[in-house]
Design a protein around this motif. Structure first.
Motif, PDB file in Angstrom:
ATOM      1  N   LEU A   7       0.825  -1.207   0.000  1.00 13.32           N
ATOM      2  CA  LEU A   7       0.000   0.000   0.000  1.00 13.32           C
ATOM      3  C   LEU A   7       0.862   1.262   0.000  1.00 13.32           C
ATOM      4  O   LEU A   7       0.521   2.261  -0.652  1.00 13.32           O
ATOM      5  N   GLU A 149      -6.187   4.204   3.495  1.00 14.33           N
ATOM      6  CA  GLU A 149      -6.073   2.757   3.244  1.00 14.33           C
ATOM      7  C   GLU A 149      -4.948   2.143   4.083  1.00 14.33           C
ATOM      8  O   GLU A 149      -5.064   1.035   4.601  1.00 14.33           O
ATOM      9  N   ILE A 150      -3.850   2.882   4.200  1.00 13.32           N
ATOM     10  CA  ILE A 150      -2.712   2.401   4.990  1.00 13.32           C
ATOM     11  C   ILE A 150      -3.057   2.441   6.478  1.00 13.32           C
ATOM     12  O   ILE A 150      -2.754   1.511   7.228  1.00 13.32           O
TER      13      ILE A 150
END
Length: 415
Positions: A7, A149-150
């Motif tokens: 990611l 997202e991370i």
């Protein structure tokens, strides 16, 4: 390559933006309330300056999934996370992303980031008087802002670690309950023919100690004689002491040597009734009652387990405003004295069980400690990012003298 590495390569290969907490979050103090305002039957915990809820209240003023930072008192800087609605007292901050950053921050990620730097946040306490951390110092803390997202993936990973640790802690509590049950059963001689004596009658000697004058540096500087204080008496074996005294202190005070393997019972105030075994010859202060057990009558480890099991009973015998014990109370305390063979058998069983429950070098405590270290290692790795260098953030970080050090990404402009 891990999912998080993938990611990072996908969303931020050039680095991560760092931004101050004040820019991204609303940092608000709660509303004052006293312990007397609480209601044990209410459902909303009151979060104040301590590490545990101050009580419960009938209303809430903060929503679930909120980061808290204690701002006043000995625990100022403590970082917490509330998964349910709660009442925030005025001795604590709540930290929530501002509306424009609402979709850019996972609250739990924010918690893990601040928790990893809790010792640094505690270091922001004002000097003198009551420890306090003001809003400005908290606002100037720098935090990483990787893509959501991370953040979500990191939270998922760290949650797994904390869930596993919680399971181990719950198992340890169950083991402790089980240990207490079996210990009490082994030490119950109801309906059995057993000789009863007092602690004083199974001892070769019963002594107390003394405290060399604190203002005499020659009593303490370069001391080599172990000197035990009651705060170190904690139901454990003692192999060393926090303070050592000199030969001169021994000669000019009431402190005196006692041999190894005595049962030491604290007799003063809050510590009264607690016990330990000295595995080395040492001296003690005057608030210790030292029982040198006669090995022809009793196994010293059996006596230790007996005294530990009777802690609450011993403590209840305290006298005066401080509920102190004395050597007379200790010496007259009853003890069941089965045969030496049975004493040794009982002590051996309890030693093995105690090791599984309490020994930090083996059993569950050792596994919990290993998991904590593993968690801290991965948490620090996961929350350490390369700062982006090709944007205004780089300039801002430079102006704030922000440095990236392995496992240490905390910086406050208040420094």
């Amino acid at each position: 390559m891990s999912r998080i590495d993938e990611l990072i390569q996908e969303f931020c290969p050039d680095g991560v933006e760092y931004i101050t907490l004040g820019e991204t979050c609303d940092i608000r103090t709660g509303k004052g309330i006293t312990k007397n305002d609480g209601d044990a039957n209410a459902m909303y915990p009151i979060i104040s300056g301590g590490r545990a809820p101050m009580g419960y209240y009938h209303a809430f003023n903060r929503s679930e999934n909120t980061v808290t930072i204690s701002r006043v008192g000995a625990n100022a800087g403590h970082v917490g996370f509330m998964e349910r609605k709660f009442y925030l007292n005025d001795k604590c901050f709540s930290v929530l992303p501002k509306e424009e950053y609402h979709n850019q921050f996972n609250n739990k990620f924010l918690f893990y980031t601040l928790k990893a730097n809790e010792s640094n946040i505690t270091g922001l306490q004002s000097e003198g008087g009551v420890p306090t951390i003001n809003t400005t110092k908290v606002s100037n803390i720098w935090v990483p802002k990787p893509p959501i997202e991370i953040q979500n993936e990191i939270v998922k990973t760290l949650d797994l670690f904390t869930e596993l640790e919680a399971e181990l802690e719950a198992e340890l509590e169950a083991r402790k309950t089980q240990y207490t049950y079996y210990r009490d059963a082994l030490l119950s001689f109801e309906g059995k023919e057993v000789e009863w004596k007092t602690l004083g009658t199974i001892c070769k000697n019963v002594t107390s100690g003394g405290t060399p004058l604190a203002n005499k540096s020659e009593y303490y500087n370069n001391g080599t004689i172990p000197w035990l204080r009651t705060q170190e008496v904690r139901f454990i074996d003692i192999y060393s002491t926090e303070i050592k005294i000199t030969e001169l202190a021994l000669k000019q005070s009431s402190a005196k040597w006692i041999p190894a393997n005595c049962i030491i019972v604290a007799i003063s105030g809050a510590t009264a009734g607690r016990s330990c075994i000295n595995k080395i010859p040492l001296t003690t202060n005057q608030h210790c009652c030292n029982l040198d057990i006669d090995s022809s009558q009793a196994n010293y480890r059996y006596v230790f387990h007996w005294v530990c099991a009777k802690y609450e009973k011993l403590k209840s015998l305290g006298q005066g405003a401080r509920a102190d014990l004395n050597s007379g109370i200790i010496k007259s305390f009853p003890i069941a004295v089965p045969s030496l063979h049975e004493q040794e058998k009982i002590a051996s069983i309890l030693e093995n069980f105690d090791s599984l429950v309490n020994d930090i070098s083996s059993g569950l405590p050792a596994e919990i400690e290993a998991r904590k270290k593993q968690y801290e290692y991965y948490r620090n790795r996961l929350l350490t990012f390369k700062p982006i260098q090709n944007s205004s953030t780089a300039k801002r970080n430079h102006n704030a003298n922000f440095k990236v050090v392995e496992f240490d990404h905390f910086k406050s402009k208040a420094d």
